[in-house]
Enzyme design. Sequence first.
Site, PDB file in Angstrom:
ATOM      1  N   HIS A   1       8.956   1.507  -9.738  1.00  0.00           N
ATOM      2  CA  HIS A   1       8.797   1.073  -8.351  1.00  0.00           C
ATOM      3  C   HIS A   1       9.698  -0.101  -7.994  1.00  0.00           C
ATOM      4  CE1 HIS A   1       4.549   3.119  -8.147  1.00  0.00           C
ATOM      5  NE2 HIS A   1       5.545   3.977  -8.138  1.00  0.00           N
TER       6      HIS A   1
ATOM      7  N   CYS B   1      25.308  -3.245   3.498  1.00  0.00           N
ATOM      8  CA  CYS B   1      26.375  -2.862   2.570  1.00  0.00           C
ATOM      9  C   CYS B   1      25.773  -2.540   1.196  1.00  0.00           C
ATOM     10  CB  CYS B   1      27.440  -3.964   2.484  1.00  0.00           C
ATOM     11  SG  CYS B   1      26.936  -5.437   1.576  1.00  0.00           S
TER      12      CYS B   1
ATOM     13  N   ASN C   1      -8.539   0.817 -19.729  1.00  0.00           N
ATOM     14  CA  ASN C   1      -8.800   0.459 -18.328  1.00  0.00           C
ATOM     15  C   ASN C   1     -10.210  -0.122 -18.250  1.00  0.00           C
ATOM     16  OD1 ASN C   1      -9.214   0.557 -15.393  1.00  0.00           O
ATOM     17  ND2 ASN C   1      -7.509   2.001 -15.350  1.00  0.00           N
TER      18      ASN C   1
ATOM     19  N   TYR D   1       6.280 -10.752   0.595  1.00  0.00           N
ATOM     20  CA  TYR D   1       6.940 -10.630  -0.708  1.00  0.00           C
ATOM     21  C   TYR D   1       7.196 -12.000  -1.329  1.00  0.00           C
ATOM     22  CZ  TYR D   1       7.041  -5.665  -0.877  1.00  0.00           C
ATOM     23  OH  TYR D   1       6.622  -4.365  -0.976  1.00  0.00           O
TER      24      TYR D   1
ATOM     25  N   ASN E   1       4.796  -1.595 -12.215  1.00  0.00           N
ATOM     26  CA  ASN E   1       4.755  -2.983 -11.759  1.00  0.00           C
ATOM     27  C   ASN E   1       6.146  -3.495 -11.409  1.00  0.00           C
ATOM     28  OD1 ASN E   1       2.110  -2.697 -12.381  1.00  0.00           O
ATOM     29  ND2 ASN E   1       2.153  -3.957 -14.220  1.00  0.00           N
ATOM     30  N   VAL E   2       6.171  -4.415 -10.455  1.00  0.00           N
ATOM     31  CA  VAL E   2       7.440  -4.973  -9.995  1.00  0.00           C
ATOM     32  C   VAL E   2       7.564  -6.444 -10.414  1.00  0.00           C
ATOM     33  CG1 VAL E   2       7.659  -3.378  -8.035  1.00  0.00           C
ATOM     34  CG2 VAL E   2       6.386  -5.523  -7.717  1.00  0.00           C
ATOM     35  N   ASP E   3       6.631  -6.891 -11.298  1.00  0.00           N
ATOM     36  CA  ASP E   3       6.549  -8.330 -11.574  1.00  0.00           C
ATOM     37  C   ASP E   3       7.467  -8.832 -12.692  1.00  0.00           C
ATOM     38  OD1 ASP E   3       5.153  -7.568 -13.950  1.00  0.00           O
ATOM     39  OD2 ASP E   3       3.214  -7.717 -12.936  1.00  0.00           O
TER      40      ASP E   3
ATOM     41  N   CYS F   1      28.158  -9.581   3.603  1.00  0.00           N
ATOM     42  CA  CYS F   1      28.362  -9.093   4.973  1.00  0.00           C
ATOM     43  C   CYS F   1      27.423  -9.737   5.994  1.00  0.00           C
ATOM     44  CB  CYS F   1      28.222  -7.566   5.016  1.00  0.00           C
ATOM     45  SG  CYS F   1      26.502  -7.015   4.912  1.00  0.00           S
TER      46      CYS F   1
HETATM   47  P1  OAD Z   1      -4.146  -0.058  -8.845  1.00  0.00           P
HETATM   48  O1  OAD Z   1      -4.534  -1.330  -8.179  1.00  0.00           O
HETATM   49  O2  OAD Z   1      -4.233   1.208  -8.065  1.00  0.00           O
HETATM   50  O3  OAD Z   1      -5.031   0.134 -10.153  1.00  0.00           O
HETATM   51  C1  OAD Z   1      -5.189  -0.904 -11.074  1.00  0.00           C
HETATM   52  C2  OAD Z   1      -5.984  -0.353 -12.233  1.00  0.00           C
HETATM   53  O4  OAD Z   1      -6.091  -1.360 -13.221  1.00  0.00           O
HETATM   54  C3  OAD Z   1      -7.407   0.087 -11.882  1.00  0.00           C
HETATM   55  O5  OAD Z   1      -7.658   1.377 -12.444  1.00  0.00           O
HETATM   56  C4  OAD Z   1      -8.273  -0.979 -12.532  1.00  0.00           C
HETATM   57  O6  OAD Z   1      -9.527  -0.462 -12.997  1.00  0.00           O
HETATM   58  C5  OAD Z   1      -7.409  -1.400 -13.709  1.00  0.00           C
HETATM   59  N1  OAD Z   1      -7.622  -2.760 -14.208  1.00  0.00           N
HETATM   60  C6  OAD Z   1      -7.902  -3.898 -13.500  1.00  0.00           C
HETATM   61  N2  OAD Z   1      -7.962  -4.963 -14.304  1.00  0.00           N
HETATM   62  C7  OAD Z   1      -7.711  -4.513 -15.567  1.00  0.00           C
HETATM   63  C8  OAD Z   1      -7.626  -5.131 -16.849  1.00  0.00           C
HETATM   64  N3  OAD Z   1      -7.804  -6.445 -16.998  1.00  0.00           N
HETATM   65  N4  OAD Z   1      -7.357  -4.355 -17.928  1.00  0.00           N
HETATM   66  C9  OAD Z   1      -7.174  -3.017 -17.790  1.00  0.00           C
HETATM   67  N5  OAD Z   1      -7.246  -2.379 -16.619  1.00  0.00           N
HETATM   68  C10 OAD Z   1      -7.506  -3.103 -15.510  1.00  0.00           C
HETATM   69  O7  OAD Z   1      -2.682  -0.298  -9.440  1.00  0.00           O
HETATM   70  P2  OAD Z   1      -1.598   0.787  -9.880  1.00  0.00           P
HETATM   71  O8  OAD Z   1      -2.243   1.951 -10.537  1.00  0.00           O
HETATM   72  O9  OAD Z   1      -0.553   0.057 -10.624  1.00  0.00           O
HETATM   73  O10 OAD Z   1       2.977   1.021  -5.514  1.00  0.00           O
HETATM   74  O11 OAD Z   1      -1.047   1.226  -8.472  1.00  0.00           O
HETATM   75  C11 OAD Z   1       0.031   2.092  -8.396  1.00  0.00           C
HETATM   76  C12 OAD Z   1       0.896   1.748  -7.222  1.00  0.00           C
HETATM   77  O12 OAD Z   1       0.108   1.642  -6.032  1.00  0.00           O
HETATM   78  C13 OAD Z   1       1.575   0.389  -7.291  1.00  0.00           C
HETATM   79  O13 OAD Z   1       2.724   0.386  -8.105  1.00  0.00           O
HETATM   80  C14 OAD Z   1       1.910   0.134  -5.861  1.00  0.00           C
HETATM   81  C15 OAD Z   1       0.619   0.548  -5.208  1.00  0.00           C
HETATM   82  O14 OAD Z   1       0.709   0.999  -3.904  1.00  0.00           O
HETATM   83  C16 OAD Z   1       3.955   0.625  -4.679  1.00  0.00           C
HETATM   84  O15 OAD Z   1       3.957  -0.466  -4.140  1.00  0.00           O
HETATM   85  C17 OAD Z   1       5.025   1.656  -4.486  1.00  0.00           C
END
Ligand code: OAD
Length: 251
Positions: free
Chosen positions: A121, A132, A215, A69, A104-106, A152
């Site tokens: 998330h 605590c 996408n 992390y 996203n967590v960023d 704590c």
């Molecule tokens: P993914 O990595 O599963 O998917 C990213 C998506 O972004 C894909 O469909 C890519 O095609 C697309 N992509 C990549 N570059 C791009 C760009 N420049 N413009 C537009 N699209 C683009 O990420 P998430 O869908 O966010 O969860 O994943 C969901 C969750 O899976 C995350 O929040 C995380 C992970 O496990 C936890 O950690 C709980």
Amino acid sequence: MVPEELISAAAEMIASAKSLVALTGAGVSAESGIPTFRGRDGLWRRYKPEELATPEAFERDPRLVWEWYKWRMEIVFKARPNPAHEALAELERLGVLKCIITQNVDGLHQRAGSKCVVELHGSLWRVRCTTCSYRSRVEEPPREIPPRCPICGGLLRPDVVWFGEPLPKAATEHAFRLAMECDVMLVVGTSGVVLPAGLLPVTAKQHGAKIVEVNVEESAITSIADVFIKAPAGISLPRIVEKVKAILQSG
Ligand code: OAD
């Protein structure tokens, strides 16, 4: 290159929306240099989620989990919001976008100026105590890991959702309410395979909303999209927003 007609179709839908909500995933931050999870260079190609992103992994080896992390926090700390984040912030300022639901967590949406952001998330920029009820915001990556609770002395953990954990209740309820009430959902840069986030566009669609998707490749959402823009978000979203502005000015 995305045809102008597709950009226009997306812009028309967005400009005429009564309630526009965006759902974003890792792809929206890809052009800021933050790795996505799936796909060719995705984090889950190089790392095993069960070793790094589960409560069991943290119990087994908190230092290892924190190292991962901390590394991710350092990448985000040095990164900057890209034109996709900025375009979404601009849509909110224009009074067109009601809220962003993000996986996203960023924190980059907030850094770009977006005010209404539902973090499904959690956030890399919050920690909570495993012993605590202490919770806190953090401004930068921790110097010492694993960090300890100032109240704590217990172990602090990132305030993010790990595999096998429930999503934050208030954020989830807010997100589903937004999905049910919106008439257009803009889905950007998510594979749509992680639930329940992936159900939000389905919920919106079932309640009569149109779906605009951006996408670089087809996702689990594409089959229900009314307009699919196959292009990087950092290029296509600013084009859409320019068109939206032109429509608003002419109307
Ligand atoms: P993914 O990595 O599963 O998917 C990213 C998506 O972004 C894909 O469909 C890519 O095609 C697309 N992509 C990549 N570059 C791009 C760009 N420049 N413009 C537009 N699209 C683009 O990420 P998430 O869908 O966010 O969860 O994943 C969901 C969750 O899976 C995350 O929040 C995380 C992970 O496990 C936890 O950690 C709980």
